[in-house]
Design an enzyme around this catalytic site. Structure first.
Site, PDB file in Angstrom:
ATOM      1  N   GLU A 145       1.031  -1.284   0.325  1.00 34.82           N
ATOM      2  CA  GLU A 145       0.096   0.028   0.099  1.00 34.82           C
ATOM      3  C   GLU A 145       0.815   1.343  -0.452  1.00 34.82           C
ATOM      4  O   GLU A 145       1.460   1.571   1.034  1.00 34.82           O
ATOM      5  CB  GLU A 145      -0.785  -0.261   0.738  1.00 34.82           C
ATOM      6  CG  GLU A 145      -2.050   1.285   1.465  1.00 34.82           C
ATOM      7  CD  GLU A 145      -2.064   1.205   2.518  1.00 34.82           C
ATOM      8  OE1 GLU A 145      -3.112   2.169   2.898  1.00 34.82           O
ATOM      9  OE2 GLU A 145      -1.669   0.565   3.970  1.00 34.82           O
ATOM     10  N   GLU A 243     -11.673   2.616   6.971  1.00 31.85           N
ATOM     11  CA  GLU A 243      -9.806   2.898   7.471  1.00 31.85           C
ATOM     12  C   GLU A 243     -10.395   4.136   7.829  1.00 31.85           C
ATOM     13  O   GLU A 243      -9.106   5.303   7.202  1.00 31.85           O
ATOM     14  CB  GLU A 243      -8.914   2.182   6.792  1.00 31.85           C
ATOM     15  CG  GLU A 243      -7.685   2.491   8.137  1.00 31.85           C
ATOM     16  CD  GLU A 243      -5.956   2.219   7.587  1.00 31.85           C
ATOM     17  OE1 GLU A 243      -5.055   1.184   8.050  1.00 31.85           O
ATOM     18  OE2 GLU A 243      -5.605   2.901   6.801  1.00 31.85           O
TER      19      GLU A 243
END
Length: 264
Positions: A145, A243
């Site tokens: 990521e 998130e």
């Protein structure tokens, strides 16, 4: 509406300082069917397994377990002097993932150290190749990521172009790209075209509004009604990790799910 949403337990259901196992119970009580988040330590893994068994929640994704450095350092995949510790941490994460029947692991890069970025890139690539072999053997998908400099200053992987280059170099069906739309917008924007350009690399999504990382329906730079449709348009029908930092508290902020036409 094919997308499924799961809370990231590093961000949601943390009110009151409750432990990781308690967050599973709270997520289940709120109606979620899956969760993602931190890899439990050896001291807490049994309580997490018990909570997962009691709730029936799916463990969607685990972050790499980090241990073995002093101070604020974490031994992740791009740590220039922590290859042995990274591999130990990764093997432990795989072991926990198997016990939780988790299909995805976030192979975190960690922070940039020193001046020799090329050397650190070589370490990172070597560790990703090592991880990919183990992931293939265990039928688990690893994701990498890119993280923006405003959220985590100095994070080693902060470019989608570089992430794709690394994925091509590893060339494993079990190593893919995690797109957190919050980070994508901060790093380069152009969300719609980027999703379509990178659709063959994508293994997981996460979401939050920009710039303050709150719920996707609060005022900000991103139109998530459009973005969710584009995520579906690129053929993604798996879990999307929530998130974000609740603007008030986790449960009262969940109205966006119904607002956008989805359900838990």
């Amino acid at each position: 509406m094919v997308l499924k949403f799961c809370p990231n337990l590093n961000f949601l259901f943390t009110e009151g300082g409750v432990g990781l196992a308690e967050r599973y119970l709270l997520a289940h009580r709120a109606g979620f069917r899956g969760v993602e988040g931190p890899c439990p330590s050896a001291a807490t893994v049994d309580s997490v397994l018990k909570a997962k068994s009691e709730t029936g929640l799916e463990q969607v994704l685990l972050n790499l377990y980090t241990e073995g450095a002093t101070g604020a350092e974490q031994v992740c995949a791009a740590h220039p002097t922590g290859i042995e510790q990274f591999r130990k941490n990764f093997e432990y994460t795989v072991k926990v993932a198997k016990s939780l029947k988790c299909r995805k692991i976030h192979v975190m890069a960690g922070i940039h150290f020193g001046d020799d970025r090329q050397k650190q890139t070589e370490v990172y690539l070597s560790n990703l190749k090592y991880a990919a072999k183990l992931l293939e053997a265990e039928s688990i998908v690893g994701v990498i990521e890119p993280i923006n400099k405003y959220a985590v200053p100095g994070y080693f992987l902060n470019s989608f172009t570089e992430a794709v280059r690394l994925l091509d170099a590893v060339n494993s069906p079990n190593l893919k790209l995690m797109i957190d739309v919050y980070h994508l917008q901060h790093i380069q924007g152009n969300v719609t075209n980027t999703l379509h350009d990178l659709k063959h690399y994508i293994g997981h999504f996460q979401i939050a509004q920009v710039p303050n990382r709150h719920e996707p329906n609060v005022r900000g730079e991103l139109d998530y009604r459009h973005i969710f449709q584009e995520i579906e348009n690129v053929g993604y029908s798996d879990w999307v990790g929530c998130e974000y930092k609740p603007k008030s508290d986790t449960v009262s902020g969940l109205g966006w799910i119904k607002e956008y036409g989805y359900s838990l």
